[in-house]
Design an enzyme around this catalytic site. Sequence first.
Site, short mmCIF file in Angstrom:
data_model
loop_
_atom_site.label_atom_id
_atom_site.label_comp_id
_atom_site.label_asym_id
_atom_site.label_seq_id
_atom_site.Cartn_x
_atom_site.Cartn_y
_atom_site.Cartn_z
N HIS A 1 43.60 40.85 44.89
CA HIS A 1 42.63 40.70 43.85
C HIS A 1 43.02 40.00 42.49
O HIS A 1 42.16 39.57 41.95
CB HIS A 1 41.87 42.07 43.50
N THR B 1 34.76 37.15 35.88
CA THR B 1 33.64 37.83 35.88
C THR B 1 33.30 38.44 34.60
O THR B 1 34.09 38.74 33.41
CB THR B 1 34.11 39.10 36.73
#
Length: 797
Positions: A488, A624
Amino acid sequence: MAEAHSIAALASDLKPQNKSVQLVKDDEGFHFTLSVTIPPWDIAIRSAFRIFYRQRNRLVNVMYPVGIASYIAILSILVFVVLTAEPDSWWRSGYIPTLIWNLMLYIPFFEYLPRNIQIAWAALAGGPPIFILFVLLQRYLLRGLLHYHGWLHLEPGQKVPLKIKLWAFTVRALQGSKPLLYSYGGSLPRLPVPSLKATTDGYLNAMEPLQTPEEFEETKILAKQFLENEGPRLQWYLKLKAWISDNYISDWWETYIYLHGRSSLLINSNYYGLDQAYFLSTSNQIAKAANMIHEAVKFSVLIERETLPPFLMNETVPICMHQVSKLFSTTRVPRKDCDVIRHWDAVDSRHIVVVVNNVFYKLNVFHNTFPHGPLQAWEIEDELYRIAADSVRATLVTPAEGGLAALTTMNRTRWAEVHEEYFGEGVNFQSLSQIESAMFFVHLSDSSPKSIAEQGRLLLCDDSHIWCDKSINMVVFKNGRAGINCEHTWGDAVVTAHMLEYVLTGDCPHGAGYDAEGRNNRPPNSKEHAFAKGREPRRLTWEIPPQMEAVIELAVKGREAMRADLALEVVCQEAYGKGYMKKVRMSPDAYIQLAMQLAFFRDQGRFQNTYEATTTRLFKNGRTETVRPVTKESCAFVRAFEDPAVSACEKAKLMRQASETHSRNAKNSMTGKGIDRHLFGLYIVSVGRSIESPFLKQALSCKWVLSTSQQPQVQTKRWDPFKNPEDNKLIGAGGGFGPVADDGYGVSYMLADDNRIFFHVSSKRSSPLTDSTRFGENIMRAFRDLKVMFDEASKEK
């Protein structure tokens, strides 16, 4: 540095195979000897082409949104205007033309040229500065327009105002034509730093429904003290960071949220993605793997050449494509205190690593003759069959070799110590280097999952050969099912979802072709593919002493304990989907989040901090931001829904109010007005500057009991299940991740089409508070009850 990198890339391809440089002194003096072997012509040509295309792409991106054709047109117009202008006009005798003319006189032989040629050359010399000004003007105009986000706040079905139509027309007019993958990078705005007041107010609004009145009063006092004391100073430092960087938060996010983390990547960080839910292209494992590898390599070539189309929201607004650059050939390398991300250039990473029957192989996936394109699916299939056969005959394969991947699931500090001790030199170093520099990692698994949930578990943690450090692990099962597991740190799931969608739509009726035996079609009269000597698949070998074997055994036991503690369920809501949600005038995402709040309240009897991820890729290098679905309005709706005395009309009214609040918060988070990344940045500054902040400590210590994320679909133009009924059978079930809190849930969901929504629900078996099966049932029940509510509300009117 960019030019130096290109030179290094060329030097890498042209490196001599046997090179020596010697300087020797003897009685006769100094002697200098240089020997170099010239590489084959096809390698030299390949390197030259690569350098040419990279430099061309850099030039196009630097000039964008004005193209090369526009540059030639501007120069032509300028020469025409200057040649036809009067001698005493500004174009001939102004300050700037006079300066250019005087400079041109220093050029040898310039004064001997015909007069008109001299004037034309002087006009051409003045063209580049004018063109640069033109590019900058157009780019900054576009950047200024992209700061506007009013289009996001349009309600479904609302008539588009003239103002937004004119804005969209101007944006499209300034964008130019045929942008490359990274062309919009210079035109995207920077992520703004919100005001302290807006962030503290947003935080207080989020915490009010989650705290007791006494706790909330204490939080208000901390917020007030923060605004009066340390807050402005920290904000000043953060604004300074925003001025000197492309994105004030993304590098800190990568470093402190991911690379500094010491816990295992398995379940805690890595996530998975599945193939099609209702379609199986072939049950031939090797043929399926070959085609998926081929499609993935094709996608990597699109990235390398920058011909992958950049994504435009509503076909107008560009988003940042920076993360795509690290999709392939990227590895998180363990270090004792803070890991590092290593990315290999396409020049140095032209292979994958395949594991079958616990044996590791390096497989080159590009042809070794000019023009060095990707291997075709049938060619890869031949090589995989050869690898599979060799793995059965392989000797000296120890049981410990099958547990090597478990080392990557260890605590990061311990894995760094093992990495340094046992993989620092020799054959282990060489084999590990091939894995870390590979484009991606492939496992041909012996498992045959019988359900989506079982497949999800295998991809998240149960498969024994997930190399957690690699950006992409591709797992193909014995029955032809497949999926990916992804690290990730380097980027977000939306990027890998794009790649996976491209791969899977190439492995379906739109793309790949299989014969009656389920093998990839091949050209007529084609021979079995075979690499030239020295380029064939190579087995990676290992030296595993007893001490290392013991470490591997402990790592395997630790992995088994983590696996045993994971509870994962995948459920599908098939009664209705986003089509019905729009019909009742609700945002689909808000509808789903409120349904999960209702399900969670029924499951736990209380409200808890909830995390929903949204993108900030409208900004340069954006990643994000957090949306907080628990609001005063959402809590009021859930409590009213559980009260039988409240009418269906009133419940529906409260749900729409909560939906409006959620949608507004989500859009604010997307457009740089979120609170959590700002709070995180302020906290990093406070730690770095040794400034105590009780308010920030409280804000950053909150536990996300319910962590949620929506998965995108239809990121390519290869298919569209919403418009083409034939594509409905190709929809995927999405993917999922592990729970963030020990006593919480991780929920990933995807609106597969207008009538189906998949939910991936994870939790820990060791927690007495959570149960993935129960929560999945509560989600399904919430959806049924909400539909009944709207049906009854329509009757009450």
